[in-house]
Design a protein around this motif. Structure first.
Motif, mmCIF file in Angstrom:
data_model
loop_
_atom_site.group_PDB
_atom_site.id
_atom_site.type_symbol
_atom_site.label_atom_id
_atom_site.label_comp_id
_atom_site.label_asym_id
_atom_site.label_seq_id
_atom_site.Cartn_x
_atom_site.Cartn_y
_atom_site.Cartn_z
ATOM 1 N N THR A 186 0.844 -1.199 0.000
ATOM 2 C CA THR A 186 0.000 0.000 0.000
ATOM 3 C C THR A 186 0.879 1.248 0.000
ATOM 4 O O THR A 186 0.467 2.309 0.463
ATOM 5 C CB THR A 186 -0.923 0.009 1.240
ATOM 6 N N THR A 188 2.767 4.478 -1.518
ATOM 7 C CA THR A 188 2.487 5.496 -2.525
ATOM 8 C C THR A 188 3.660 6.457 -2.562
ATOM 9 O O THR A 188 4.613 6.323 -1.786
ATOM 10 C CB THR A 188 1.169 6.228 -2.214
ATOM 11 N N GLU A 197 8.695 7.434 -0.477
ATOM 12 C CA GLU A 197 7.622 6.451 -0.432
ATOM 13 C C GLU A 197 6.975 6.441 0.943
ATOM 14 O O GLU A 197 7.651 6.485 1.970
ATOM 15 C CB GLU A 197 8.156 5.054 -0.780
ATOM 16 N N ARG A 329 -0.218 5.367 -8.144
ATOM 17 C CA ARG A 329 0.352 5.737 -6.842
ATOM 18 C C ARG A 329 0.928 7.157 -6.835
ATOM 19 O O ARG A 329 2.009 7.400 -6.321
ATOM 20 C CB ARG A 329 1.412 4.721 -6.440
#
Length: 410
Positions: A186, A188, A197, A329
């Motif tokens: 998960t 992004t 990130e 993302r």
């Protein structure tokens, strides 16, 4: 459909030239051209039909210059945009790709919600259209389904570089080697920052490594719902001047296409040090059709507009942009790349909030802007509609360039 047909011809009969459909660049270019043809040429026929059926816009009198001249202009032109997106995508995209399926679902679902709103306005003669709470239910529903599909589907993965200690490889036979592994995540992208990130699962740090990954949907899905609802409403608010929402959406779409192509290409992703998302490159075909549809619709929607997109188009455009950004993302870039939608949305929220606050405190409602959304503020100040739209487009281009530059500002 054509993609699967030519893939079959290539694999089964080695048909000369069929392999060209394996190239995303070719299919993306084809999608743009077909969407332009559909929106520009077939759009005329739909506009003629809308006029024949007297499906015109009922303009609420806001006291703006030239506003009354727009009364009766055909609406529900968003059907042109939807057709120009869906048909090329169905022809040229890999329909088994999870990202294409999700984007098609978003387009149809939010297009249907917008169509219902326009239908109530036009045929039921109810200027308010679909109640706001039902629009929100539709947007939340899309966000919930998209968020759940992305989180739980096995193809929603990223590829990350892992170092294998003391493993031999062709490049480094005596030492460590780096391998790329596809894994559920998960994570992004945080724009601009180095090592940029962010993992939604980290919010649940107190659950431990294994459980926080397992229950990350508690954070991820509500975030998706919020983004889809906010951006969809932002596009809807922006659709108030001829060509404004359409042009801004096209600009955003071009920027997102660049991000998708880079994220889905191992070479560019490695060179630019961005997250590599397997199979996301296929979404470039969809977003190319999206851009072509918006530009083609401008043929009819530029000042003075021959047709309005209505909520049929605006709700779908915003939802598509939101879902697309989440897929690649880059959703945390939305405040920059969708800055026009953001400020239009905020202008309404600030105007309404401040009016209610001052009315309660002083007994008289006061306003921050001459009128909201923001583009109407400039209309009241006397600026011509075309100039407002052109300047908003320029700002949109500026924001898109800033967003693209963040690929290398790491």
């Amino acid at each position: 459909m054509l993609y699967h047909l030519f893939e079959y011809l290539e694999n089964t009969y080695q048909t000369p030239g069929a392999g060209i459909f394996q190239f995303i660049s070719f299919r993306a270019a084809s999608a743009v051209l077909i969407s332009l043809v559909i929106s520009m040429i077939l759009g005329n026929k739909l506009i003629g039909l809308l006029r024949k059926k007297q499906i015109g816009e009922s303009i609420r009198d806001l006291g703006l210059k030239g506003q009354n001249e727009k009364a009766g202009t055909p609406t529900m032109g968003g059907l042109i945009i939807l057709g120009a997106i869906l048909i090329p995508t169905l022809l040229f995209a890999d329909l088994s790709n999870i990202y294409i399926i999700i984007l098609l679902f978003t387009t149809v679902f939010l297009g249907a919600v917008g169509f219902l709103d326009d239908y109530i306005k036009v045929f039921r003669k109810n200027k308010k259209g679909l109640a706001g709470k039902f629009k929100v239910v539709g947007q939340v529903g899309v966000g919930l389904i998209v968020g759940a599909a992305l989180f739980f589907h096995d193809d929603f993965v990223i590829k990350q570089e892992h170092t294998v200690v003391n493993a031999q490889s062709i490049d480094d036979p005596d030492g460590d080697s780096a391998i790329w592994i596809a894994e559920k995540s998960t994570k992004t992208t945080i724009p601009i920052l180095r090592n940029n990130e962010f993992d939604y699962a980290d919010v649940l740090w107190f659950l431990g490594e294994e459980d926080r990954q397992k229950y990350a949907w508690i954070i991820f899905i509500p975030v998706v719902i919020f983004i889809v609802t906010f951006v969809s409403n932002g596009a809807n608010m922006t659709d108030g001047l001829d060509g404004l929402a359409t042009g801004v959406s096209a600009i955003v779409g071009i920027a997102l296409a660049i991000f998708a192509y880079v994220s889905g290409n191992t070479i560019f992703a490695d060179y630019l040090n961005v997250m590599y998302i397997p199979n996301s490159g296929e979404a470039v075909v969809f977003i190319s059709a999206f851009v072509g549809a918006c530009i083609g619709f401008l043929w009819h929607n530029a000042f003075p507009a021959k047709v309005f997109m209505g909520d049929t188009g605006s709700l779908a455009l915003g939802g598509i942009i939101a879902v697309f950004a989440i897929i690649i993302r880059k959703e945390l870039l939305i405040p920059i790349i969708c800055g026009i939608f953001l400020i239009e949305n905020l202008s309404v929220m600030l105007q309404v909030g401040y009016f209610k606050y001052t009315k309660k405190k002083f007994g008289e409602g006061r306003r921050i802007f001459k009128m909201a959304p923001l583009h109407h503020h400039y209309q009241v100040l006397g600026m011509h509609e075309s100039k407002i739209v052109a300047r908003f487009w320029i700002i949109g281009v500026f924001l898109a360039i800033i967003s693209i530059v963040t690929l290398k500002v790491l």
